[in-house]
Design an enzyme around this catalytic site. Sequence first.
Site, PDB file in Angstrom:
ATOM      1  N   SER A  36     -31.034  45.492 -10.470  1.00 34.07           N
ATOM      2  CA  SER A  36     -31.913  44.347 -10.214  1.00 34.07           C
ATOM      3  C   SER A  36     -33.321  44.748  -9.796  1.00 34.07           C
ATOM      4  CB  SER A  36     -31.307  43.454  -9.128  1.00 34.07           C
ATOM      5  OG  SER A  36     -31.079  44.193  -7.939  1.00 34.07           O
ATOM      6  N   ASP A 337     -35.579  38.963  -0.225  1.00 30.71           N
ATOM      7  CA  ASP A 337     -34.393  38.125  -0.072  1.00 30.71           C
ATOM      8  C   ASP A 337     -33.219  38.835   0.598  1.00 30.71           C
ATOM      9  OD1 ASP A 337     -33.675  39.902  -2.005  1.00 30.71           O
ATOM     10  OD2 ASP A 337     -33.269  38.441  -3.580  1.00 30.71           O
ATOM     11  N   HIS A 340     -33.973  42.763  -2.080  1.00 26.68           N
ATOM     12  CA  HIS A 340     -35.093  43.137  -2.939  1.00 26.68           C
ATOM     13  C   HIS A 340     -36.409  42.980  -2.194  1.00 26.68           C
ATOM     14  CE1 HIS A 340     -31.774  41.372  -5.355  1.00 26.68           C
ATOM     15  NE2 HIS A 340     -31.908  42.511  -6.020  1.00 26.68           N
TER      16      HIS A 340
END
Length: 371
Positions: A36, A337, A340
């Site tokens: 991610s 978050d 990240h």
Amino acid sequence: MKIFIFFSITLTCVFFGNGSNANPLPYEAIFNFGDSISDTGNADKTHPPFPSNSPYGSTYFKHPSGRLSDGRLIIDFIAEAYGLPFLPAYLNLTKDQDIKKGVNFAFAGATALDYEYFIKHGVDKPATDKSLSIQLGWFKMIKPSICKSKEECDGFFKKSLFLVGEIGGNDIIAHLSYRNVTGLRELVTPMVEAITNAIIALIEEGAVELAVPGNFPIGCISGVLTVVNSTQKDDYDQFGCLIGYNTFIEYYNGQLKQAIETLRQKHPQVKIMYFDYYNDAKRLFQTPQQYGFTSDKNEIIKACCGASGTYNVNVYIPCGSPATTVCPDPSKVINWDGAHFTEAAYKQIAKGLVEGPFVNPSLESPPFKIA
């Protein structure tokens, strides 16, 4: 008037090229593998889309963009610096789409180790089975659309940059509840081996310039701080980061660098760069105000988008849920978050790679500054 038109056409050719491409870009394509940290839409293709009012993508794109941040990622800034478009996600490719400038195979939740490893060892299964080896398989599937012969492929990949990672963070997260920081070291050898195997496979496919990032100082990441939730003051450094977990990442990165050096000796014709994500990111937590972030030591390790708690993270209430809030100015904080970073943090990390000292050996000089 004719002179002016002639001058305009000539000037346009100088700046934008005319087929002969007198001033070629340092890299004509980028191929990216990872999780991610660099996924630009693959996972988004296989999951329900974020609602249009989601905070993801809100800073730069003004809408969700398949990226798990408020804006651009490191890979986006690197592409921009080298005059290339944002990499299209592999699963979003359309028929006959031009992929000669690169493709992104990264998938949010992906692991360095294959899915079966987690099943065999009885730990939390990753969010996806799209591990590094699966992504490598995607590349091999699409390769015939990029080049037809070995000669053509060798010529094309000689002018391409391959990014292998960052990947491995999800492998570590899956084991957090089962192993203490010492026990995590058992993961290092198989993780490094998986990444090494991927590098070797790409070299065999024709890659001659590869970048391999290490991992971030996870002891400073708000989600890890929340999960570990240590009550021992001595577990934290002066910046509020977990010492033991950062020390573990230093060990992991050291092993990865050793493996890279071995590969360099075996493949002297190939340039393998190490991206020092650890020190590149750690400096932001140590002197945040120097990079435009808040100087408040408590705020700098909190997630911008989250629910509650010391670090504004609730693992059961993810960013974007009705019960969550977003900080007033994401550009002033590092954590987005809980897992990240913000676009502002990724921008500084990218500058440290492209323009700074956190790559060994250095990348080719970029034609554009990261602004």
